[in-house]
Design a protein around this motif. Structure first.
Motif, PDB file in Angstrom:
ATOM      1  N   CYS A 250       0.982  -1.106  -0.124  1.00  0.00           N
ATOM      2  CA  CYS A 250      -0.005  -0.218   0.039  1.00  0.00           C
ATOM      3  C   CYS A 250       0.714   1.238   0.078  1.00  0.00           C
ATOM      4  O   CYS A 250       1.818   1.323   0.773  1.00  0.00           O
ATOM      5  N   TYR A 251       0.622   2.106  -0.713  1.00  0.00           N
ATOM      6  CA  TYR A 251       1.229   3.352  -1.170  1.00  0.00           C
ATOM      7  C   TYR A 251       0.485   4.387  -1.169  1.00  0.00           C
ATOM      8  O   TYR A 251      -0.546   4.447  -1.637  1.00  0.00           O
TER       9      TYR A 251
ATOM     10  N   PRO B  82      -4.903   9.132   2.821  1.00  0.00           N
ATOM     11  CA  PRO B  82      -4.573  10.267   2.229  1.00  0.00           C
ATOM     12  C   PRO B  82      -3.195  10.161   1.041  1.00  0.00           C
ATOM     13  O   PRO B  82      -2.257   9.558   1.496  1.00  0.00           O
ATOM     14  N   HIS B  83      -3.641  10.492  -0.100  1.00  0.00           N
ATOM     15  CA  HIS B  83      -2.727  10.598  -1.104  1.00  0.00           C
ATOM     16  C   HIS B  83      -2.400  11.903  -1.257  1.00  0.00           C
ATOM     17  O   HIS B  83      -3.017  12.630  -0.881  1.00  0.00           O
TER      18      HIS B  83
ATOM     19  N   ASP C 158       6.007  16.585   5.163  1.00  0.00           N
ATOM     20  CA  ASP C 158       4.963  16.355   6.014  1.00  0.00           C
ATOM     21  C   ASP C 158       4.209  15.182   6.225  1.00  0.00           C
ATOM     22  O   ASP C 158       4.041  14.697   7.081  1.00  0.00           O
ATOM     23  N   HIS C 159       4.082  14.647   4.984  1.00  0.00           N
ATOM     24  CA  HIS C 159       3.546  13.310   4.957  1.00  0.00           C
ATOM     25  C   HIS C 159       4.288  12.345   5.553  1.00  0.00           C
ATOM     26  O   HIS C 159       3.738  11.514   6.161  1.00  0.00           O
TER      27      HIS C 159
ATOM     28  N   LYS D 112       1.179   7.463   8.327  1.00  0.00           N
ATOM     29  CA  LYS D 112       0.660   7.606   6.756  1.00  0.00           C
ATOM     30  C   LYS D 112       1.572   6.554   5.730  1.00  0.00           C
ATOM     31  O   LYS D 112       2.760   6.343   6.155  1.00  0.00           O
ATOM     32  N   LEU D 113       0.911   6.054   4.825  1.00  0.00           N
ATOM     33  CA  LEU D 113       1.687   5.061   3.862  1.00  0.00           C
ATOM     34  C   LEU D 113       2.842   5.692   3.042  1.00  0.00           C
ATOM     35  O   LEU D 113       3.086   6.906   3.084  1.00  0.00           O
ATOM     36  N   PRO D 114       3.841   4.901   2.784  1.00  0.00           N
ATOM     37  CA  PRO D 114       4.972   5.274   2.161  1.00  0.00           C
ATOM     38  C   PRO D 114       4.542   6.186   0.798  1.00  0.00           C
ATOM     39  O   PRO D 114       3.602   5.454   0.140  1.00  0.00           O
TER      40      PRO D 114
END
Lengths: 201, 451
Positions: free
Chosen positions: B257-258, B281-282, B302-303, B309-311
């Motif tokens: 999952c990215y 969140p993408h 920030d992400h 949150k995903l890589p």
């Protein structure tokens, strides 16, 4: 599936071209595709800018001279026939060529390969490589990496070694003597079209 | 005569209708159910093996045909020749000269540059990277049939059958699956978006994304082999991969999952993007924001800082390359200063060329071509994570990652900038050539001046 023969038919005088240059139909087609790819505007001929767009050629120190070799003096364009004829210089030498006394020398003969290289030096086409012309080539190949004095000493030394008739310039015969024999077998390009020729001869 | 046909007519229609429905349902069940659970029956691998045997047979027949006509089968050269280390300038020049003589200037040195120059005129490494890779054998697709004209009737018949199968059976099946996959993605992610933020939502979102991507993978009949899965990217990092086609995203996202990064699009893509972002969140950028490098970098950092949150999945090359080499990586993603998980993707061109030549084909055209190929076979290698070292700047780090990817995937590591497809060459490269050549000579002139 029949596409090859139709492509060949589109090229005018292709039989003559194949005979003069010794390329096989598959190679002519390959070169034709390449010619069309370079001729981005689809005009049917190439101009110096089309060659200049080839990145590897642009980064070649003597790239401009090589491009110049394709254009005869005064001509601004090169058509497919001339393109192929000049590339024919770089076919490997036909070792088993029968020696016909009346037929012209093939384009990829040892002598013609040397002549091609000679013309890269001899830009004013007077049949001799002057000290100045030699210096220009050295500057192109070495750029800012060596000093002007070093360049001049290299040029002087080279002329000293090669110039047998002491006219301070290198003629084609002198150039020929100085070039190593092994060179002739190396003056072919490893590009796929041409590499296949090695298996033929 | 005609009266006999009528009752048979409707019977035949009915039979056809029923068999089609049954067939399609079976296939959908065989494909969608495994996709949901992430298992595989191994049908695709069996399919792949039989295809390989078929292609080998076809090539042999063509070679035989060529020999009969006493011509050489023109084999466009395989990638192997250019991908090997080119002989260095020093070595070539020494070879050319009178076997190991003093490293002084020789008039014949010009032959080296001359030859390289003419080679590039005949076949440009860079342009070659951008056109589809040429094959040693024919894979029964007309679009890869550049030079093969020694085709017997038997082969033509086989090709005809191939066309029927691919366009009449595989293509409709795949298109159906694709629509199913995309539709499910939009619907299910919107549903998941209704849940309150929390572990449940993340879990569901992961499952939904994976399932839909797996359906899409089957829609392309992509047979993917994942290597070294222990190095799979983790939260708080950036996943970096070489880029061959838009399918790369589907291939990677069906195994992990990215968080995706991209520009906001309109139309169908926009719908998909909006739905996806509801579930997890993408990072989607407006067109205007893309130009602002600081804004981009900030959002990415920030992400990453948020470990829940995903890589992020990024393709630093910026453009599609034809999968024989890895071009220059843009340094932007490497400046952020977090762990980078490199991934190498290599497609097997025998089954269908996945390369997207964006200047030649539009997206829809490309997808249709993909879906009417035999299959898409690729390998994915997860490389161990890398971080920027002390005293290394972003460009050097990017090059290090690039080299690692190229080595693993068996791709040639080129200095060239992917933007060269539409750009100019830097004078720097010419200087490098001059430097290399001068090294061959300068050593000697120093010796001479001393003596």
């Amino acid at each position: 599936m029949g596409s090859t023969s139709s492509t060949l038919l589109k090229i005018p005088n292709v039989e003559v071209l194949m005979q003069e240059t010794g390329f096989s139909p598959a190679h002519i087609i390959r070169l034709h595709d390449r010619f069309k790819a370079l001729d981005k505007k689809g005009r049917g001929h190439l101009c110096p800018q089309d060659f200049g767009a080839i990145k590897e050629l642009a980064m070649n120190p003597i790239g401009d001279r090589i491009i110049g070799a394709f254009f005869s003096p005064g001509k601004e364009t090169v058509d497919f026939h001339t393109f192929v004829k000049i590339l024919a210089h770089f076919r490997p030498v036909d070792k088993n060529r029968p020696k016909e006394p009346n037929s012209p020398e093939p384009i990829n003969s040892r002598s013609n390969k040397l002549r091609f290289a000679f013309q890269l030096y001899d830009q004013d086409k007077d049949g001799k490589i002057s000290r100045d012309e030699l210096l220009k080539v050295l500057r192109a190949m070495l750029g800012m990496q060596v000093t002007e004095e070093q360049l001049e000493s290299i040029a002087d030394r080279t002329i000293q070694e090669a110039d047998l008739d002491r006219d301070d310039a290198i003629s084609f015969e002198e150039f020929r003597k100085v070039s190593p024999e092994i060179l002739h077998s190396r003056c072919f390009i490893k590009a796929p079209v041409i590499m296949l020729m090695e298996r033929d001869c | 005569m005609e009266s006999y046909l009528f009752p048979f007519d409707s019977l035949i229609c009915m039979l056809l209708g029923i068999s089609f429905t049954v067939l399609f349902t079976l296939l959908l069940v065989f494909i969608i159910v495994p996709a949901i659970f992430g298992v595989s029956f191994g049908i695709r691998r069996l399919y792949m093996k039989s295809l390989i045997k078929l292609f080998e047979w076809a090539t042999l027949r063509m070679e035989r045909g060529a020999k009969e006509k006493n011509q050489h089968l023109y084999k466009p050269y395989s990638n192997g020749i250019i991908a090997k280390e080119p002989v260095s300038l020093e070595q070539e020049i020494q070879d050319m000269r009178r076997g190991g003589a003093e490293p002084e200037f020789d008039m014949s040195d010009i032959f080296y540059f001359c030859r390289r120059g003419v080679e590039s005129i005949v076949d440009d490494e860079v342009t070659k990277r951008f056109t589809a890779e040429e094959l040693e054998s024919w894979n029964l697709l007309t679009r890869s049939n550049y030079n093969f004209h020694h085709i017997s009737t038997r082969l033509t018949a086989l090709w005809g059958v191939g066309v029927l199968i691919r366009y009449g059976f595989l293509l409709p099946l795949r298109v159906t699956l694709a629509f199913t996959g995309v539709g499910l993605l939009v619907v299910l992610t919107s549903i998941v978006g209704l849940f309150p933020n929390g572990r449940m939502k993340n879990y569901l979102s992961d499952k939904v994304h994976l399932m839909c991507y797996r359906i899409c993978v089957r829609a392309l009949t992509a047979i993917i082999t994942y290597h070294d899965s222990e190095n799979k990217p983790k939260n708080g990092g950036i996943c970096v991969a070489n880029h061959t086609s838009p399918i790369d995203v589907i291939i990677l996202a069906s195994d992990g999952c990215y968080a995706m990064v991209g520009q906001v699009h309109g139309g169908l893509m926009g719908v998909i993007q909006r739905a996806m972002v509801k579930a997890c969140p993408h990072i989607w950028f407006e067109r205007s924001e893309v130009k602002d490098r600081h804004l981009v970098a900030k959002r990415l950092s920030d992400h990453i800082a948020d470990k829940s949150k995903l890589p992020i999945l990024i393709f630093p090359e910026g453009t599609c390359i034809n999968n024989t080499s890895v071009m220059m990586f843009k340094k932007g993603s490497f400046e952020i200063g977090c762990r980078v998980y490199p991934v190498a993707i290599k497609y097997d061109p025998r089954f269908g060329d996945a390369f997207w030549n964006s200047s030649k084909f539009g997206m829809v055209n490309y997808l249709l071509r993909m879906m009417s190929s035999w299959a898409i076979v690729c390998s994915v290698w997860y490389l161990p994570p890398m971080s920027r070292m002390e005293g290394e700047d972003a460009v050097q780090f990017a090059n290090r990652v690039k080299a690692a990817i190229a080595r693993k995937g068996g791709l040639a590591d080129l200095l060239w900038d992917g933007g060269l497809k539409r750009g100019k060459v830097k004078e720097v490269f010419k200087e490098e050539q001059q430097k290399l050549y001068s090294k061959v000579l300068v050593g000697s002139s120093e010796d001479c001046s001393r003596s």
